[in-house]
Each structure stands twice: as C-alpha cells, then as structure tokens.
Design a protein around this motif. Structure first.
Motif, PDB file in Angstrom:
ATOM      1  N   ASP A 290       0.835  -1.209   0.000  1.00 16.28           N
ATOM      2  CA  ASP A 290       0.000   0.000   0.000  1.00 16.28           C
ATOM      3  C   ASP A 290       0.863   1.250   0.000  1.00 16.28           C
TER       4      ASP A 290
ATOM      5  N   GLN B 201      -5.837   2.145  -0.008  1.00 16.21           N
ATOM      6  CA  GLN B 201      -5.192   2.028  -1.314  1.00 16.21           C
ATOM      7  C   GLN B 201      -5.862   0.888  -2.066  1.00 16.21           C
TER       8      GLN B 201
ATOM      9  N   ALA C  31      -3.733   4.231  -5.433  1.00 12.52           N
ATOM     10  CA  ALA C  31      -4.735   4.531  -4.415  1.00 12.52           C
ATOM     11  C   ALA C  31      -6.136   4.218  -4.936  1.00 12.52           C
TER      12      ALA C  31
ATOM     13  N   HIS D  15       2.523   5.456  -5.205  1.00 18.80           N
ATOM     14  CA  HIS D  15       1.240   5.066  -5.776  1.00 18.80           C
ATOM     15  C   HIS D  15       0.829   5.966  -6.940  1.00 18.80           C
TER      16      HIS D  15
END
Length: 348
Positions: free
Chosen positions: A195, A211, A233, A253
C-alpha cells in the motif's frame, strides 16, 4: 470498482448510511435511500460513484465530475455540478476514507492468503507448464503463474496475483495486488503492490487512506533488489514495457512510467508522477508528486524535479533545469566565490 481478485467488496451503501458513517450534511431534498455502489476519483467517477474534493485547485475537476455524490467543504459546495449530490463536511478526504474502508474493509490490512490456508501453495493456484516454485515460497489463492516462470525461495505471491511466462521472481520478494507481464525479472527483496504512503488528518490524528488500486508491470521489465513499487490509491501504478529499475528505487502510488526507461539506484518518485518513454534518471534523482517528465529526458544524478520537464534533453540541479544552464550557473558561482576570496585576501 476495485479489482475483485484482490479486494473483498462489502457494498453498496445508501446515502443515509453514508451520512451516518461520515457525519456529513446532505441536501434536504436528497433521497436517502439512493444507492452509491463504489468510490472513484473525480475524473473517473460515474453515476454510481462517490468521490471527494479537498482543495480549490481541483475545482475544475469537481465542476466536470460525473459522480453521483461528492464530499466537499462548504466553500466548494457552489462548484458541485447539477445532478451530483453535495455532501458537506469539514474534512472531505477523511469522510471519503471512512466510506472507502466500509466498502473495502480489508484494504488497510492486506491478507496475502486465505485465513485457513495451511499449505504453502494454495489449492486454487494455477501453475503453467514447467513453472517452478522453490522451497519456502508462499503462493496465495487464485494466483496464476505462467509457463517456465521461476518463483524463488521465500517469495510471497498474494491472492489473485498473475505472473506471466518466463518470469524470474527472486528470493524473499513480495508481490500483491499486481499483474505481471512476460519475461519480467524481479530481484530478491523487492516489494511490489504494497500500500502507498497516504494519510489524511482526522479528529484523532492521522488516518490511513485506503489504497484500492493495482500495480501493472508490462513485458520485459526488470526490477532491482529491495526496490519498492506501491499500488495505486484509486487507479493503477504502471511500469511500461522494457523499463529497467535498479536496486533501492522507490516508486509511489499511481505513478505511470513509460516504455524503455532506466532508473538508477535510490531514485525516488512521488505519487501520481508521469514519466515518459525512454527516460533516464540518474542515481538519487527525486521527483515531486504529480510532476510530468517528457519522453527521452535525461536527468543527472541527485537532481530534484520540482516542476514538470518537457523532455527531449538533459537536465540537472535543483530545481532541475536544462543541464547546460545548470552547468553555467555552477561555473558562475564558482568564479564569484573565487573573486570574493581574492578580494578578501587583498584587504589590509
């Protein structure tokens, strides 16, 4: 909707349930029994989605969203388009996190296998011809491993992960929430699909932002030892075909990397950055969030990319700028420092 191979869905939710969960203010005329099925970003949302807008800088995206409902502050309520329900709260992102966590409760604590799984290789995993799983590796449920791929000792493949053909997954690597192409090498200790680093202020301090995305790695990619590629995310983190990533690289991310790019050791790329094709990043280059680096850019070691670069040339320094300009500035400062030293020595 988040990929059901990786995330267990607990929706939908009614507007009434969302109001109760988030303590937001809904318009008096809204139908509380109306259903919202999922969460999405402002630009990706459709008529069944809930989204949020935290900052005035995203006012244009808010005005054009197709979301059924959106969390906003009182100041942004006039920008909500017709047909979208404005749910007013002092903390829009925190309210969004509460709803996302209700829809996908396991996202914050990703479990790589079934709770009752006793064997190292799940019974529902599928291995292609001549695929090899070395001792100590853990293969979660519904994992697919392509023909002739090798999974190294103590590697972990979380549920639903797909590995293409002729891949090499190194010892103690971890791959979750990811789809891997063919002829991909992931070296020992790499972490793919963990994550991302996302938190938002809440009444009790800081709250983790769920996420809910994936990592997509295309064909012929190499990822160095102990490098980390975080899952998206709400969307995906994408590594383009033929890209080569050195050891100890961090990719956050929702980053998108083009084809045939090269990243040297200790490069750090912040969330939602966009890197073009055939981009070369030298060691310890840092890229700020949401920046764009154009095709065929070359960024010198230790440069800091704090604004977008159009591409097609070499850059250096902090903030990163065309490398000839940076070298002239460094040379000018050096001459100025020497002149000052000479003047100081002449003073009685």
């Amino acid at each position: 909707m988040a990929d059901p191979r990786f995330y267990e869905y607990r929706g939908p939710l009614t507007i009434e349930e969302i109001v109760r969960l988030s303590s937001c203010e809904a318009p008096p005329s809204v139908q509380l029994a109306e259903v919202v099925r999922d969460v999405a970003s402002l630009d990706a949302a459709s008529a069944e989605h809930l989204s949020y807008c935290e900052r005035p800088t995203y006012r244009a995206a808010l005005a054009n969203t197709q979301a059924r409902a959106v969390f906003v502050s009182a100041a942004l309520r006039p920008a909500v388009p017709d047909g979208t329900i404005a749910l007013v709260t002092r903390m829009p992102q925190f309210a969004f996190c509460l709803v996302a966590s209700a829809l996908y409760p396991d996202a914050a604590n990703m479990i790589v296998g079934d709770r009752g799984q006793l064997s190292a290789i799940s019974k529902s995993a599928r291995l292609g011809p001549d695929a090899c799983v070395m001792p100590g590796a853990f293969i979660g449920p519904d994992v697919e491993i392509g023909a002739r791929s090798v999974i190294g000792p103590n590697a972990v493949l979380g549920r639903g992960v797909r590995i293409g053909q002729d891949c090499r997954i190194g010892a103690s690597a971890t791959i979750i929430c990811a789809l891997i192409g063919d002829h991909v090498t992931i070296k020992p200790g790499a972490r793919v699909g963990c994550d991302g680093f996302g938190f938002t202020p809440s009444p009790s301090g800081l709250t983790k932002v769920p996420q809910l995305g994936r990592v997509i790695i295309q064909d012929h990619v190499e990822i160095g030892a102990n490098s980390c590629i975080d899952r998206g995310a709400l969307g995906d983190t994408v590594i383009g075909e033929g890209t080569k990533i050195d050891n100890l690289v961090q990719i956050a991310h929702n980053v998108s990397v083009g084809r045939y790019s090269i990243f040297a050791s200790q490069v750090g790329i912040s969330g939602s950055a966009r890197i073009g094709d055939q981009v070369v990043l030298g060691g310890k280059v840092g890229v700020a969030d949401h920046m764009q680096i154009g095709h065929k850019s070359q960024v010198a070691a230790k440069a800091g990319v704090s604004h977008s670069l159009p591409g097609g040339e070499a850059y250096g320094g902090y903030p990163a700028r065309p490398i000839r300009q940076w070298r002239r500035e460094v040379a000018s400062l050096s001459r100025l420092a020497k002149r000052r030293k000479f003047d100081d020595e002449r003073e009685p």
